[in-house]
Motif scaffolding. Structure first.
Motif, short mmCIF file in Angstrom:
data_model
loop_
_atom_site.label_atom_id
_atom_site.label_comp_id
_atom_site.label_asym_id
_atom_site.label_seq_id
_atom_site.Cartn_x
_atom_site.Cartn_y
_atom_site.Cartn_z
N ASP A 22 -4.21 0.41 -9.73
CA ASP A 22 -3.04 0.60 -8.85
C ASP A 22 -2.92 -0.53 -7.84
O ASP A 22 -1.84 -0.93 -7.46
N TYR A 23 -4.06 -1.03 -7.42
CA TYR A 23 -4.02 -2.05 -6.36
C TYR A 23 -3.30 -3.32 -6.78
O TYR A 23 -2.87 -4.10 -5.95
N THR A 29 -4.70 7.75 3.98
CA THR A 29 -4.10 8.00 5.28
C THR A 29 -3.65 9.45 5.27
O THR A 29 -3.87 10.17 4.30
N THR A 72 -9.13 2.11 -2.26
CA THR A 72 -8.07 3.07 -2.00
C THR A 72 -8.26 3.66 -0.61
O THR A 72 -9.26 4.31 -0.33
N THR A 93 -1.14 9.98 2.17
CA THR A 93 -0.95 9.09 1.02
C THR A 93 -2.24 8.35 0.67
O THR A 93 -3.16 8.25 1.47
N GLU A 94 -2.24 7.84 -0.55
CA GLU A 94 -3.30 6.94 -0.98
C GLU A 94 -2.69 5.57 -1.12
O GLU A 94 -1.64 5.42 -1.73
N LYS A 95 -3.34 4.58 -0.55
CA LYS A 95 -2.76 3.24 -0.60
C LYS A 95 -3.88 2.23 -0.84
O LYS A 95 -4.86 2.23 -0.13
N PRO A 96 -3.71 1.41 -1.87
CA PRO A 96 -4.74 0.39 -2.08
C PRO A 96 -4.61 -0.74 -1.07
O PRO A 96 -3.51 -1.23 -0.83
N ILE A 97 -5.72 -1.16 -0.48
CA ILE A 97 -5.66 -2.30 0.43
C ILE A 97 -6.73 -3.31 0.03
O ILE A 97 -7.72 -2.95 -0.59
N GLU A 126 0.08 -3.96 -5.32
CA GLU A 126 0.21 -4.45 -3.94
C GLU A 126 0.56 -5.93 -3.97
O GLU A 126 -0.21 -6.74 -4.48
#
Lengths: 53, 800
Positions: B74-75, B318, B315, B321-325, B78
């Motif tokens: 998924d990342y 927050t 991952t 949500t799940e957010k790849p950074i 980004e």
């Protein structure tokens, strides 16, 4: 014998052209991978649709 | 290429059509072909749907086993991360270069260059086979980077995505620069030789008009050779002089400079032909020697460190949500999600979920560790259970592994060992200058000023240590290619000389002296056929390595259904088979008294009746005892292990130096142990399996990573040894010592040439023709002697 001046000029010019050609080939990365193209050329262009083993 | 032996074809009926592994009992059939697993079958399906079955025509079973990998990409959606990975992007297309370790045969090459047949959004793809890289041009609006990676994975070519070391542009640039210099030097050398021949053979009187013309032309050719091709020698000599070091570059630079000055002087004044021919030849040969020395293996990365094993992104959780950074944006207090098989990127606290972490990367310990909520989980572990949530307490740069890597002990420069040529050149330069000034002084005293100048320059020209400078690179690179054929890959040529000086060996245990096939199993107790079936039926449900070994050992293909199966990680498994409760696991799990304290013991209980235990012992690499015996004759032997000391008694027969065997060593312990050896003036060669020895490998004078898969694993070390070549170790060391011998002899030969030349030079009798013959002659002698001698020694050492 003065023709020698001209001939030597020609030969040096010719050699220079080859040197420049070599530099150009280097810059284009033609010498970066010396293995793969030799294998690539052996592949058939088309797919013969039988692959029975 | 990877052609399979004819033997393999005979067994073809039971082999997987894709990867060539033996098919298990429940075979996967598709298209009248058999597959070992659903992974291989689905690769075949994709390929056949896209008319790419030629893949199987070029090689038998070209695929690699498709174990089920559950990577998340998924990342890659980004933009920030994708932007860092792609080489080039514009409005419509992007170009990206992937490193794909699975590339190994011409089928791979063919398939990966026909990717456009699978998806038309791929414009083109080019492979660099030796580097195992593929660069793909694709239309990023129609086909995202993530989809591209997923597609590659689905056909069995999962790329290694890392921001660290994948494409190494810098190396390429310096390599190209050197080749350009060689080309210029070669071009000038050829022309100058041609123009010098008339002078050497003598000119008829009516041809004398050409003499100065040829001379001036030669001078023009000499200018790029000295100021472009030979530039590095002046720079290096100057740098070394400033550091008060005299290396071989000093006499070389001096020789080049003097030759050029004298040639200019003679040609301008019309007193002679100069030494332009020798000058160009010298630079040309020297550069070739340098090029030979620089040869490296592009497909192996020696500088890869732990960071390339870390994920590119994590991952972040927050509120909702799940957010790849990207990794480096991770902050203290962030909550992250780690899925099955992902690496923990920072020191964290376990907040939610059942954590079973495999720390083999960090500690070398093979059994996974269970963590409870609130416990600290250090970076570098791999989660092997369900997804867990963690809170970051220390960001990446301060974590355990990082602190080990940044340890001053091995950040600080390793004591640079003087190579043989360094030592010789120090004396060489001094002696050379003494002779030159001595000769000049004698002629000056006699009163022949011109002779003084001539002899002074002639000494510096003829003694220019060209052959000397070439003997090391040619010998060492011949050794490098011999080692390479035996699956022993050195980082550079200097490693050979280092190896010849080693007097102490330190071995790591797991993965280094243990065989990759795993364990030696024995069973204590009696089992009848039915009981064996029960155990096997239960154990095959578990993915634990010991369970799998048990199933293999029992070798019965009759299975019964299992009810209420339960697996308690780190403890054992249980289930009801044929109405009997079967429990397999540790003593504490079964509530019985343990027979031994071994971690490698697994007990069996059937319906509350104790049936016996399996003991698992690590299997050693073949010929280990003989190997240790041979090595110990000339070298000190030490063994370090991160594991428990249960193996001590099994190791003793092969490794009888009990007080040099240490267990329960952490990476830091290993590093310190090596350091203490070095303080006792030992030259230490460390053989380890990888990351958990990385510190020790770097600290040692020569660190060798022993691995059974060279493409996947290459930590910071000086050499990589394929596990299959392990038993050749004494021969490698012998060969390294022989190589040093060859270098010594060739130094002798080139010094002889120098002395002959000097004999004429001090008398001021050196003619350009003589120099033009002697210099290439000595060079050719050295090059042919070193390569022939090295290969003869290799044959003697049975390393062909």
């Amino acid at each position: 014998m003065n023709i020698l001046y001209f001939l030597i000029g020609c030969s040096v010019l010719l050699a220079l052209i080859f040197l420049i050609a070599f530099f150009w080939a280097m810059k284009n990365g033609q010498n970066d991978d010396t293995y793969t193209p030799g294998v690539r050329i052996l592949f058939d262009d088309d797919i013969p649709n039988e692959n029975n083993k | 290429m990877n052609n399979l032996s004819p033997q393999a074809e005979i067994k073809a009926s039971t082999q997987c059509y894709h990867c060539g592994n033996d098919c298990p009992d429940e075979q996967y059939h598709f298209d009248e072909k058999e597959f070992c697993c659903i992974g291989c079958q689905s690769v075949y399906q994709i390929l056949s749907e896209n008319q790419l079955c030629n893949y199987y025509a070029y090689n038998n079973t070209p695929g690699k086993t498709q174990s089920d990998k559950l990577s998340h990409y998924d990342y890659l959606d980004e933009p920030k991360i994708a932007g860092a990975l792609v080489d080039y992007t514009d409005d419509t297309i992007s170009i990206i270069t992937f490193y794909i370790p699975a590339i190994h045969c011409s089928s791979c090459l063919w398939l990966l260059e026909h990717l456009y047949k699978i998806n038309s959004s791929i414009v083109s793809s080019r492979i660099d086979f030796l580097k195992k890289q593929v660069s793909i041009t694709f239309k990023h609006h129609e086909f995202s980077l993530r989809e591209l990676v997923i597609m590659l994975s689905s056909i069995g070519y999962e790329p290694v995505i890392s921001l660290q070391d994948v494409v190494k542009e810098q190396n390429k640039a310096s390599d190209r620069d050197l080749i350009k210099k060689i080309a210029v030097a070669g071009f000038c050398f050829g022309n100058v030789m041609l123009l010098s021949f008339p002078e050497y053979f003598g000119l008829a009187s009516f041809e004398h008009q050409f003499k100065s013309f040829f001379g001036w032309l030669n001078l023009v050719f000499a200018i790029p050779v000295v100021f472009y091709s030979g530039r590095d020698y002046f720079i290096s000599a100057w740098k070394n002089l400033r550091n008060k070091v005299l290396n071989l570059d000093f006499p070389l630079a001096l020789g080049i400079a003097i030759m050029f000055i004298r040639s200019v002087f003679e040609i301008v004044s019309g007193t002679g032909a100069g030494f332009v021919d020798t000058l160009c030849g010298l630079v040309f040969f020297l550069l070739i020697g340098r090029w030979v020395q620089q040869r490296t293996y592009h497909h192996l990365s020696f500088e890869r460190d732990y960071r390339s094993y870390f994920p590119v992104a994590v991952t972040l959780l927050t509120e909702d949500t799940e957010k790849p950074i990207p990794m480096d944006e991770l902050k203290v207090g962030d909550r992250i999600l780690i899925r099955n098989n992902e690496v923990i990127p920072a020191d964290t606290i376990l907040m939610k979920g059942d954590a079973v972490i495999d720390f083999s990367f960090v500690t070398g310990e093979s059994s996974p560790v269970q963590k409870v909520l609130g416990e600290v989980v250090y970076a570098g572990g791999r989660q092997i259970n369900e997804a867990i949530e963690l809170e970051v307490i220390k960001p990446v740069s301060q974590s355990y592994l990082t602190s080990l890597w940044n340890n001053e002990a091995f950040e600080g420069k390793r004591k640079k060992m003087d190579t043989f040529s360094d030592t010789v050149s120090r004396y060489f330069s001094v002696v050379l200058l003494l002779i030159a000034f001595g000769a000049a002084a004698i002629w000056w005293i006699i009163g022949e000023n011109i002779k003084a100048w001539e002899s002074f320059t002639a000494v510096l020209i003829i003694a220019c240590p060209c052959a000397l400078a070439l003997s090391s690179p040619f010998t060492l690179s011949a050794v490098l290619s011999i080692f390479d054929r035996n699956k022993f890959y050195l980082k550079n040529t200097a490693v050979v000389e280092q190896m010849a000086r080693i007097n102490t060996l330190v071995f790591d245990k797991t993965g280094t002296i243990t065989a990759p096939e795993g364990f030696k199993i024995s069973f204590e107790g009696d089992l009848n056929f039915e009981e064996k079936c029960l155990i096997s039926s239960l154990a095959r449900n578990s993915g634990h390595p010991l369970s799998r070994e048990m199933v293999k050992w029992i070798k019965i293909n009759e299975y019964f259904p299992v009810n209420s199966y339960k697996e308690i990680p780190g403890k054992g498994i249980e289930g009801i088979v044929k109405n009997k409760l079967v429990r397999i696991g540790s003593a504490s799990f079964l509530n019985i008294n343990s027979v031994k304290t071994d971690t490698g013991t697994v007990y069996i209980q059937i319906d509350d009746h104790y049936a016996g235990y399996f003991s698992f012992r690590q299997r050693w690499r073949p010929g280990l005892k003989e190997l240790f015996g041979k090595l110990s004759k000339s070298l000190g032997m030490h063994l370090l292990s991160g594991d428990q000391d249960t193996e001590r008694e099994f190791l003793l027969p092969a490794f009888p130096w009990e007080d040099q065997m240490h267990f329960k060593q952490s990476p830091q312990n290993k590093l310190d142990y090596i350091k203490s050896l070095q303080q006792n003036n030992k030259m230490v060669m460390m053989l380890g399996d990888g990351l958990n020895d990385a510190g020790a490998l770097k600290q040692s004078d020569l660190g060798i990573a022993v691995t059974d898969n060279i493409n996947n694993f290459s930590p910071g070390c000086d050499a990589i040894l394929d596990g299959a070549g392990f038993e050749k170790l004494p021969r490698f060391i012998k060969q390294a010592k022989d190589a040093v011998k060859v270098i010594h002899i060739s130094f002798g030969i080139s010094l002889t040439y120098n002395v002959i030349g000097l004999f004429f030079a001090v008398q001021g009798l050196l003619s350009p023709l003589f120099a033009a013959i002697l210099m290439p002659l000595s060079t050719v002698t050295i090059i042919s002697f070193t390569s022939i001698a090295t290969h003869l020694f290799a044959r003697k050492n049975k390393l062909t």
